[in-house]
Design an enzyme around this catalytic site. Structure first.
Site, PDB file in Angstrom:
ATOM      1  N   GLU A  25       0.848  -1.196   0.000  1.00 30.10           N
ATOM      2  CA  GLU A  25       0.000   0.000   0.000  1.00 30.10           C
ATOM      3  C   GLU A  25       0.883   1.246   0.000  1.00 30.10           C
ATOM      4  OE1 GLU A  25      -2.499   1.557  -0.817  1.00 30.10           O
ATOM      5  OE2 GLU A  25      -4.070   1.212   0.659  1.00 30.10           O
ATOM      6  N   ASP A  26       0.359   2.338  -0.536  1.00 28.75           N
ATOM      7  CA  ASP A  26       1.123   3.591  -0.534  1.00 28.75           C
ATOM      8  C   ASP A  26       1.059   4.276   0.813  1.00 28.75           C
ATOM      9  OD1 ASP A  26      -1.567   4.314  -0.798  1.00 28.75           O
ATOM     10  OD2 ASP A  26      -1.237   5.727  -2.422  1.00 28.75           O
ATOM     11  N   ASP A  70      -3.661   5.597   6.600  1.00 29.62           N
ATOM     12  CA  ASP A  70      -3.969   6.714   7.502  1.00 29.62           C
ATOM     13  C   ASP A  70      -5.081   6.323   8.476  1.00 29.62           C
ATOM     14  OD1 ASP A  70      -5.964   6.934   5.548  1.00 29.62           O
ATOM     15  OD2 ASP A  70      -5.163   8.783   4.738  1.00 29.62           O
ATOM     16  N   PHE A 108      -1.353  15.971   4.427  1.00 34.02           N
ATOM     17  CA  PHE A 108      -1.777  15.484   3.121  1.00 34.02           C
ATOM     18  C   PHE A 108      -0.553  15.544   2.207  1.00 34.02           C
ATOM     19  CE2 PHE A 108      -3.422  15.620  -1.160  1.00 34.02           C
ATOM     20  CZ  PHE A 108      -4.317  14.567  -1.126  1.00 34.02           C
ATOM     21  N   ASP A 139      -1.534  10.964  -4.861  1.00 31.06           N
ATOM     22  CA  ASP A 139      -2.059  12.003  -5.743  1.00 31.06           C
ATOM     23  C   ASP A 139      -2.943  13.001  -5.014  1.00 31.06           C
ATOM     24  OD1 ASP A 139      -5.271  11.312  -6.705  1.00 31.06           O
ATOM     25  OD2 ASP A 139      -4.185   9.846  -5.507  1.00 31.06           O
ATOM     26  N   ARG A 163       1.115  11.842  -9.002  1.00 31.46           N
ATOM     27  CA  ARG A 163       1.631  10.493  -8.750  1.00 31.46           C
ATOM     28  C   ARG A 163       3.048  10.297  -9.286  1.00 31.46           C
ATOM     29  NH1 ARG A 163      -2.621   7.363  -6.985  1.00 31.46           N
ATOM     30  NH2 ARG A 163      -4.667   7.817  -7.856  1.00 31.46           N
TER      31      ARG A 163
END
Length: 175
Positions: free
Chosen positions: A100-101, A104, A153, A160, A166
């Site tokens: 996963e990127d 959160d 963020f 993105d 990205r």
């Protein structure tokens, strides 16, 4: 600084820091799975760059498959996970590493882990580039974490803002 649509972002994690950390994560995974042929389940779209760089550094026999889910609108989590491309691989009795990127709230990952366990794997672990511990809304265990960050963020390296950013080779935080 960079501008993406109506927002300004500042440098946060450099390309060099990312590459060093990915190499360390790959070494850990390689040691932990030296006697296995793991299946890497890559969460699209955001994890594609991280996954590519990570698996290139893992000298094990392995398989790679993809799932696509969505839970964001602009800069906010919707709290609702929408599956766009599902799991189409037999995962029974396999070691699964979800790539996963960013984790959160943990809601998306929690639901994804549950979905994977329905496929009767031998084990399920998570490798994430970024983790926001302060944002967790559900407890979640992450075995491989690149960077723990505050409640910022961020864009770049697969992440993105409204599908833009990205392709940046570093990570930038909203100013």
């Amino acid at each position: 600084m960079i501008n993406i649509l109506d927002k300004t972002f500042v440098p946060f994690i450099s390309k060099e820091e990312i590459e060093t950390r990915i190499t360390e994560l790959a070494a850990s995974i390689s040691r932990d799975y030296k006697d296995s042929c793991p299946v890497f389940l890559v969460v699209l779209n955001g994890a594609f760059l991280f996954a590519s760089e990570l698996v290139k550094r893992i000298p094990l026999s392995c398989e790679i498959t993809f799932i696509r889910v969505s839970s964001y609108s602009k800069t906010e989590s919707t709290g609702e996970v929408k599956e766009i491309i599902g799991i189409d691989k037999n995962l029974a009795n396999r070691d699964i590493i979800i790539i996963e990127d960013i984790v959160d709230t943990g809601l998306t990952m929690s639901q994804l882990i549950s979905k994977v366990w329905e496929k009767s794997p031998k084990s399920v672990e998570v490798a994430t580039l970024l983790h926001k511990p302060e944002s967790l809304k559900t407890p979640i265990e992450l075995r491989y974490t690149g960077f723990k960050i505050g409640n910022k963020f961020v864009v770049g390296y697969g992440l993105d803002y409204d599908e833009i950013g990205r392709n940046l080779d570093s990570i930038y935080a909203l100013e």
